[in-house]
Design a protein around this motif. Structure first.
Motif, PDB file in Angstrom:
ATOM      1  N   UNK A   1       0.837  -1.199   0.000  1.00  0.00           N
ATOM      2  CA  UNK A   1       0.000   0.000   0.000  1.00  0.00           C
ATOM      3  C   UNK A   1       0.868   1.243   0.000  1.00  0.00           C
ATOM      4  N   UNK A   2       0.503   2.206  -0.845  1.00  0.00           N
ATOM      5  CA  UNK A   2       1.140   3.514  -0.745  1.00  0.00           C
ATOM      6  C   UNK A   2       0.178   4.587  -1.228  1.00  0.00           C
ATOM      7  N   UNK A   3       0.465   5.809  -0.871  1.00  0.00           N
ATOM      8  CA  UNK A   3      -0.316   6.958  -1.325  1.00  0.00           C
ATOM      9  C   UNK A   3       0.615   7.913  -2.056  1.00  0.00           C
ATOM     10  N   UNK A   4       0.140   8.454  -3.159  1.00  0.00           N
ATOM     11  CA  UNK A   4       1.003   9.297  -3.974  1.00  0.00           C
ATOM     12  C   UNK A   4       0.159  10.131  -4.936  1.00  0.00           C
ATOM     13  N   UNK A   5       0.791  11.079  -5.586  1.00  0.00           N
ATOM     14  CA  UNK A   5       0.135  11.844  -6.635  1.00  0.00           C
ATOM     15  C   UNK A   5      -0.238  10.909  -7.785  1.00  0.00           C
ATOM     16  N   UNK A   6      -1.339  11.207  -8.447  1.00  0.00           N
ATOM     17  CA  UNK A   6      -1.764  10.400  -9.574  1.00  0.00           C
ATOM     18  C   UNK A   6      -2.451  11.234 -10.634  1.00  0.00           C
ATOM     19  N   UNK A   7      -2.954  10.548 -11.633  1.00  0.00           N
ATOM     20  CA  UNK A   7      -3.774  11.100 -12.709  1.00  0.00           C
ATOM     21  C   UNK A   7      -2.925  11.452 -13.936  1.00  0.00           C
ATOM     22  N   UNK A   8      -3.609  11.527 -15.040  1.00  0.00           N
ATOM     23  CA  UNK A   8      -2.941  11.580 -16.341  1.00  0.00           C
ATOM     24  C   UNK A   8      -2.195  12.886 -16.599  1.00  0.00           C
ATOM     25  N   UNK A   9      -2.730  14.004 -16.164  1.00  0.00           N
ATOM     26  CA  UNK A   9      -2.037  15.272 -16.378  1.00  0.00           C
ATOM     27  C   UNK A   9      -0.769  15.358 -15.558  1.00  0.00           C
ATOM     28  N   UNK A  10      -0.865  14.982 -14.296  1.00  0.00           N
ATOM     29  CA  UNK A  10       0.306  15.019 -13.420  1.00  0.00           C
ATOM     30  C   UNK A  10       1.387  14.072 -13.924  1.00  0.00           C
ATOM     31  N   UNK A  11       0.982  12.883 -14.376  1.00  0.00           N
ATOM     32  CA  UNK A  11       1.956  11.931 -14.884  1.00  0.00           C
ATOM     33  C   UNK A  11       2.703  12.467 -16.090  1.00  0.00           C
ATOM     34  N   UNK A  12       1.976  13.059 -17.012  1.00  0.00           N
ATOM     35  CA  UNK A  12       2.621  13.625 -18.200  1.00  0.00           C
ATOM     36  C   UNK A  12       3.500  14.816 -17.831  1.00  0.00           C
ATOM     37  N   UNK A  13       2.969  15.720 -17.007  1.00  0.00           N
ATOM     38  CA  UNK A  13       3.718  16.935 -16.671  1.00  0.00           C
ATOM     39  C   UNK A  13       5.033  16.602 -15.972  1.00  0.00           C
TER      40      UNK A  13
END
Length: 297
Positions: A34-46
């Motif tokens: 288990x971990x928590x982190x930033x996600x989502x497609x815009x953040x990943x690309x940026x």
């Protein structure tokens, strides 16, 4: 250093990894990663773009809450300018359940607002100065598409697991000059790709997870690139976004489409070796070393 403008998609995610997806029965699972982190497609690309040397301006919605602060803490790359509007619903949050095959069940625990109160005219200067415009398919992003058209700027977009018929995606399909998607829900992906080129698009790229990727060009040329087997899979979150960023890195350097896809394959491979949504070690120097290692004989 090339300017790139990315809009849409930042969340704070909980990620659970199991050997196999649980059966649909009441049960207690005592152990998981288990971990928590930033996600989502815009953040990943940026994040990937900034690590690859682009001066990156990234816009997304976040809440006025602790999760929004956590999202911002991950977006501190030297060449990454994060601009945001406050979402009254709070920061978007997902629960991602992963298995050891790299497959994912994603549950949106707190989706972002579909129609936030934003003055879109403020994006005009960012769109004008950017060499590349990446519009993700968050609902609020469709309102920037007329601005891109008015300013005669080409749009890159990622349709993700588009099924070939969902009308939600149509504005993005119509506006894009360069289109990426996955074949997860689109078995007849080649017909869709051919249709897009016939409709005036310059390029369509479809990723297939472990099956590599396929491109169809404005010259009606099919290009296939397999994955690199040497990368050890830890977490597949963000791999598609990293592929997109690696491809555009190659494109920005004037490389041919096959070489661009090879760079995308490298950045995706580095991504899956990390628990983050981009490769921890990702850099221009590293991907050039990896390219020499795998593709220069």
């Amino acid at each position: 250093m090339k300017n790139i403008f990315v809009i849409g998609g930042a969340s704070y995610n909980s990620v659970i990894t199991l050997d196999e997806f649980p059966e649909a029965i009441p049960q207690t699972i005592h152990n998981c990663d288990f971990n928590e982190t930033i996600g989502n497609t815009g953040a990943g690309k940026a994040l990937a773009f900034s690590k690859l040397g682009f001066y990156t301006t990234f816009h997304s919605l976040i809440g006025n809450d602790s999760f929004g602060e956590k999202v911002m803490s991950y977006l501190q790359e030297p060449t990454l300018n994060f601009i945001n509007d406050i979402d009254k619903k709070g920061t978007e949050r997902h629960l991602n359940i992963m298995n050891n095959k790299g497959e994912r069940i994603s549950i949106f625990m707190n989706p972002s607002s579909d129609v936030p109160d934003i003055d879109y005219s403020k994006f005009e200067k960012e769109v004008l100065k950017a060499s590349f415009i990446v519009v993700n398919i968050a609902n609020y992003c469709r309102n920037i598409l007329p601005i891109c058209k008015q300013l005669n700027k080409e749009v890159w977009t990622d349709l993700h697991d588009y099924d070939g018929k969902n009308q939600y995606h149509q504005d993005f399909i119509d506006a894009a000059t360069y289109t990426f998607l996955s074949s997860d829900n689109l078995s007849d992906y080649k017909s869709f790709m051919e249709e897009q080129i016939a409709n005036g698009k310059k390029l369509v790229v479809c990723t297939h997870g472990k099956g590599g990727a396929t491109a169809y060009t404005i010259n009606q040329e099919w290009i296939e690139v397999p994955i690199i087997e040497n990368y050890t899979m830890i977490n597949t979150n963000g791999a598609g976004d990293s592929f997109f960023a690696g491809f555009l890195y190659g494109f920005s350097n004037g490389y041919d489409i096959k070489k661009c896809m090879q760079y995308g394959t490298i950045t995706a491979g580095l991504c899956i070796e990390s628990e983050m949504i981009t490769g921890n070690r990702l850099s221009k120097i590293l991907i050039e070393e990896e390219f020499s290692k795998y593709y220069i004989k």
